[in-house]
Design a protein around this motif. Structure first.
Motif, PDB file in Angstrom:
ATOM      1  N   LYS A 340       0.855  -1.182   0.000  1.00 18.82           N
ATOM      2  CA  LYS A 340       0.000   0.000   0.000  1.00 18.82           C
ATOM      3  C   LYS A 340       0.899   1.243   0.000  1.00 18.82           C
ATOM      4  O   LYS A 340       2.109   1.132   0.202  1.00 18.82           O
ATOM      5  N   THR A 359       3.805  -4.952   3.911  1.00 16.86           N
ATOM      6  CA  THR A 359       2.442  -4.598   4.276  1.00 16.86           C
ATOM      7  C   THR A 359       1.600  -4.654   3.008  1.00 16.86           C
ATOM      8  O   THR A 359       2.129  -4.766   1.911  1.00 16.86           O
ATOM      9  N   ASP A 361      -2.603  -5.862   1.611  1.00 14.38           N
ATOM     10  CA  ASP A 361      -3.960  -6.300   1.896  1.00 14.38           C
ATOM     11  C   ASP A 361      -4.018  -6.854   3.325  1.00 14.38           C
ATOM     12  O   ASP A 361      -3.157  -7.629   3.724  1.00 14.38           O
ATOM     13  N   PRO A 362      -5.028  -6.419   4.127  1.00 13.12           N
ATOM     14  CA  PRO A 362      -5.030  -6.842   5.533  1.00 13.12           C
ATOM     15  C   PRO A 362      -5.390  -8.314   5.768  1.00 13.12           C
ATOM     16  O   PRO A 362      -5.256  -8.797   6.887  1.00 13.12           O
ATOM     17  N   SER A 363      -5.867  -9.016   4.742  1.00 15.82           N
ATOM     18  CA  SER A 363      -6.210 -10.421   4.977  1.00 15.82           C
ATOM     19  C   SER A 363      -5.195 -11.335   4.290  1.00 15.82           C
ATOM     20  O   SER A 363      -4.624 -10.977   3.262  1.00 15.82           O
ATOM     21  N   PHE A 405       1.476 -15.357   6.968  1.00 15.84           N
ATOM     22  CA  PHE A 405       0.881 -14.048   7.235  1.00 15.84           C
ATOM     23  C   PHE A 405       0.936 -13.835   8.727  1.00 15.84           C
ATOM     24  O   PHE A 405       0.336 -14.575   9.488  1.00 15.84           O
ATOM     25  N   ASN A 406       1.739 -12.872   9.157  1.00 16.43           N
ATOM     26  CA  ASN A 406       1.699 -12.587  10.586  1.00 16.43           C
ATOM     27  C   ASN A 406       1.754 -11.092  10.866  1.00 16.43           C
ATOM     28  O   ASN A 406       2.517 -10.355  10.258  1.00 16.43           O
ATOM     29  N   GLN A 407       0.927 -10.716  11.781  1.00 15.21           N
ATOM     30  CA  GLN A 407       0.813  -9.319  12.235  1.00 15.21           C
ATOM     31  C   GLN A 407       0.679  -8.349  11.080  1.00 15.21           C
ATOM     32  O   GLN A 407       1.405  -7.355  10.985  1.00 15.21           O
ATOM     33  N   GLY A 408      -0.233  -8.679  10.163  1.00 10.26           N
ATOM     34  CA  GLY A 408      -0.528  -7.755   9.073  1.00 10.26           C
ATOM     35  C   GLY A 408       0.519  -7.716   7.980  1.00 10.26           C
ATOM     36  O   GLY A 408       0.405  -6.932   7.053  1.00 10.26           O
ATOM     37  N   MET A 409       1.560  -8.562   8.100  1.00  9.77           N
ATOM     38  CA  MET A 409       2.604  -8.564   7.082  1.00  9.77           C
ATOM     39  C   MET A 409       2.529  -9.859   6.270  1.00  9.77           C
ATOM     40  O   MET A 409       2.387 -10.947   6.820  1.00  9.77           O
ATOM     41  N   HIS A 410       2.649  -9.719   4.953  1.00 11.02           N
ATOM     42  CA  HIS A 410       2.739 -10.889   4.084  1.00 11.02           C
ATOM     43  C   HIS A 410       4.206 -11.261   3.990  1.00 11.02           C
ATOM     44  O   HIS A 410       5.032 -10.414   3.680  1.00 11.02           O
TER      45      HIS A 410
END
Lengths: 418, 223
Positions: A340, A359, A361-363, A405-410
């Motif tokens: 983003k 960082t 997409d949040p999913s 995927f952990n803590q909002g990070m890909h």
């Protein structure tokens, strides 16, 4: 369980039960015959007693009847059915109790009724039965041993061609040019199997080669028309009489053409990796490659206001420089493309593990599908081949690749072999 | 500059011919190996653009012919195959560069100019365009005899624009030239704007002239 073990089990169960049943039947029949024989003997003895009484008009003495024990008992009964029964027998010589067979019958001496009972030893018939049983058991045991030994050595030997075919099938890889050789075996079934497997493998290899050649040729054939499109556009934009709207449309055609060309190149690259055509390997310092690529992507990263953070140790990997370039390139472009505005990229190289975190997409993404060819995430405008190419490169060199995927990070990680 | 284009695809041949002819340089064309060899045997060219896949045999035979007759033309191979083997084979046979289809005409032009410059390097190692003077050996640029400090990308871009002077160059072509076509970045080419802006500003400061024209959304023209 192996086939020979299955076969062993079945044959042992069948033969043991057949032997046991036949043993029982044997026993019963012999027992029956022996008993009948005894009963015949006893009947004869009774007749002898009757003959004796008719001749001499008196009861015989017990000793007159060999070793059989004969007893007479007075009775008032007028009728008595002759009957046979089992009873203990006292051997007068050996002074011990044995199994015996007895007969009771009514005889008349001068009008006086007597019940005569003759007991005969069954010792000999018992002995016979014991011997027969022992022989049956011994035969069973010997047969079992022979069967187990035969199965173990003969069957395993017979199955050897099968295992060798199986081994070859397991090792078979369509991408290799090595063919499965036919096996000389005296067993027709294995010969057939071996021939069929060899034929099938060569057909599969040919089909696969054909398919690859087709992909390659198709991709190459597309390059010339693409070159025509691109060059025509290059000529077209020289015309300054075009309207802004027309220029906008030309820009779209440019993008589509360049996307098509990239798609083609990616397909060709996949074919090349599958065919292992890029064999030139050298020692490559991964840290240097990553820093260089970071420099190359500087504009794109800057343009999106992305913060880039490196933590890299020195690690050397033995591979084709071109493929490592493609790998790092794809990691970078994914991390930027799916980021983003004002996001973050963290690149960690510790030991033999490289990790790109970004960082976006949040999913989380679908872990199982992302490495498939032509899988595309929501609003991705890539070719859908980037991750598939990365996966193929990793497979080629036995590296492992994965996504977390952990803590909002890909996070995409690659673990290089030692 | 006298140019021979050997390419069997007619529409591609026409595009290239059109793009290269407008210079005032001569561009001759042919579509097969036989004609190409006939032409090369009779005339002298500065450069040959050679497609490897020809209907009557591959272009390597033409390279062989050039070498065996001791001709010294610059050769730029055009191929539909992005194959390292073909590339090495071509370069070993005396070709100067190798470009893979599809390509931008601007890229083709820049590459051709680069190999042409290399061939004539001994006599001339400066490139001049109006008041701009590029010292190719020292990678030094002067405008009106004043030194212009450029980044590596700005320098590459300047050479690219000079080679394609007077032409509209699409942003795609510029991006692919500067970052390579493996740069899988389709989203936008906004990032090239910064480089153009800087180069434009530096040139303007030293010459007082604007060399760049923006052509709507599609690209830039350097003149």
């Amino acid at each position: 369980m192996k086939l020979s073990a299955h076969y062993n089990k079945a044959s042992i169960i069948v033969s043991v039960s057949v032997l046991l049943i036949s043993g029982v039947v044997y026993y019963l029949i012999i027992n029956h015959i022996a008993r009948q024989q005894l009963d015949n003997d006893l009947t004869e003895e009774v007749e002898e007693v009757i003959d004796y009484v008719n001749q001499n008009q008196r009861l015989p003495r017990s000793i007159d009847f060999d070793e059989d024990v004969t007893t007479f008992a007075k009775t008032k009964a007028q009728a008595f059915d002759t009957r046979f029964f089992d009873t203990p027998y006292n051997n007068p010589k050996e002074k011990k109790a044995e199994d015996g067979r007895a007969v009771s019958a009514l005889i008349k001496v001068n009008g006086q009724g007597y019940i005569v009972t003759i007991v005969e030893s069954r010792e000999e018939t018992e002995y016979l039965i014991q011997i027969i049983s022992a022989i049956t058991l011994a035969l069973t045991a010997v047969l079992l041993c022979i069967m187990i030994v035969t199965n173990r050595f003969v069957l395993n030997g017979l199955w050897r061609p099968f295992y060798s075919i199986l081994q070859q099938v397991k090792k078979f890889n369509v991408a290799d040019t090595g063919k499965i050789a036919t096996i000389g075996s005296t067993v027709d079934e294995f010969k057939d199997l071996s021939d069929a497997v060899a034929k099938m493998s060569s057909r599969v290899t040919t089909d696969y080669l054909g398919l690859k050649t087709f992909t390659e040729n198709a991709s190459h054939e597309m390059m010339t028309p693409l070159a025509v499109i691109t060059s025509k556009l290059d000529i077209l934009i020289q015309d300054e009489k075009l309207s802004p709207d027309q220029f906008a449309q030309i820009t779209d055609i440019y993008s589509a053409a360049s996307r098509l060309s990239r798609l083609n190149q990616s397909l060709l690259l996949l074919v090349k990796i599958d065919n292992n055509l890029l064999r030139d390997t050298e020692k490559i310092n991964l840290r240097t490659v990553i820093l260089d690529k970071g420099q190359q992507f500087h504009e794109m990263i800057h343009n999106k206001n992305i913060a880039l953070d490196y933590q890299l140790n020195n690690f050397e990997v033995n591979a084709s420089r071109y493929l490592i370039d493609v790998l790092v390139n794809n990691l970078f472009s994914n991390a930027i493309r799916h980021n983003k505005n004002a996001g973050r990229i963290e690149i960690r190289l510790s030991g033999n593990k490289l990790c790109f975190q970004n960082t976006g997409d949040p999913s989380p993404l679908d872990q199982d599908a992302i490495f498939e060819r032509f899988y595309k995430g929501r609003n991705s405008d890539g070719t859908g081949l980037g991750l598939a190419i990365m996966k193929n490169i990793c497979t080629l060199y036995d590296f492992s690749i994965g996504y977390q995927f952990n803590q909002g990070m890909h996070c995409f990680w690659v673990e290089f072999g030692q | 500059m006298k140019l021979l284009l050997v390419e069997d695809e007619q529409s591609l041949r026409e595009s290239i011919e059109k793009y290269f002819s407008e210079e005032g340089s001569i561009c001759e064309t042919c579509g097969d190996q036989k004609t190409a060899i006939q032409k090369i045997a009779v005339y002298n060219y500065d450069c040959i653009l050679l497609d490897i896949g020809l209907p009557d045999g591959d272009g390597f035979a033409i390279l062989d012919f050039l070498r065996s007759t001791g001709k010294n033309e610059c050769v730029l191979i055009i191929s539909a195959r992005n194959s390292l083997d073909d590339k090495i084979k071509g370069l070993n046979l005396g070709a100067d560069d190798y470009i893979t289809k599809p390509f931008h005409l601007a890229e083709l032009k820049a590459r051709l100019m680069a190999i042409f410059r290399r061939k004539t390097f001994v006599t001339n190692n400066t490139l001049e365009y109006n008041e701009i003077c590029v010292d190719l050996l020292g990678r030094r640029v002067t405008v009106n005899d004043k030194v212009m400090v450029l980044t590596r990308k700005e320098y590459d871009m300047l050479l690219y624009f000079i080679a394609n002077k007077g032409k509209v160059i699409s942003k795609n072509a510029i991006a692919e030239h500067l970052w390579g076509d493996e740069m899988d970045m389709l989203d936008s080419f906004d990032f090239i704007y910064t480089h153009i802006k800087n180069l434009r500003k530096k040139l303007m400061e030293l010459s007082g002239k604007d060399f760049f024209a923006t052509i709507y959304g599609v690209g830039y023209k350097f003149a």
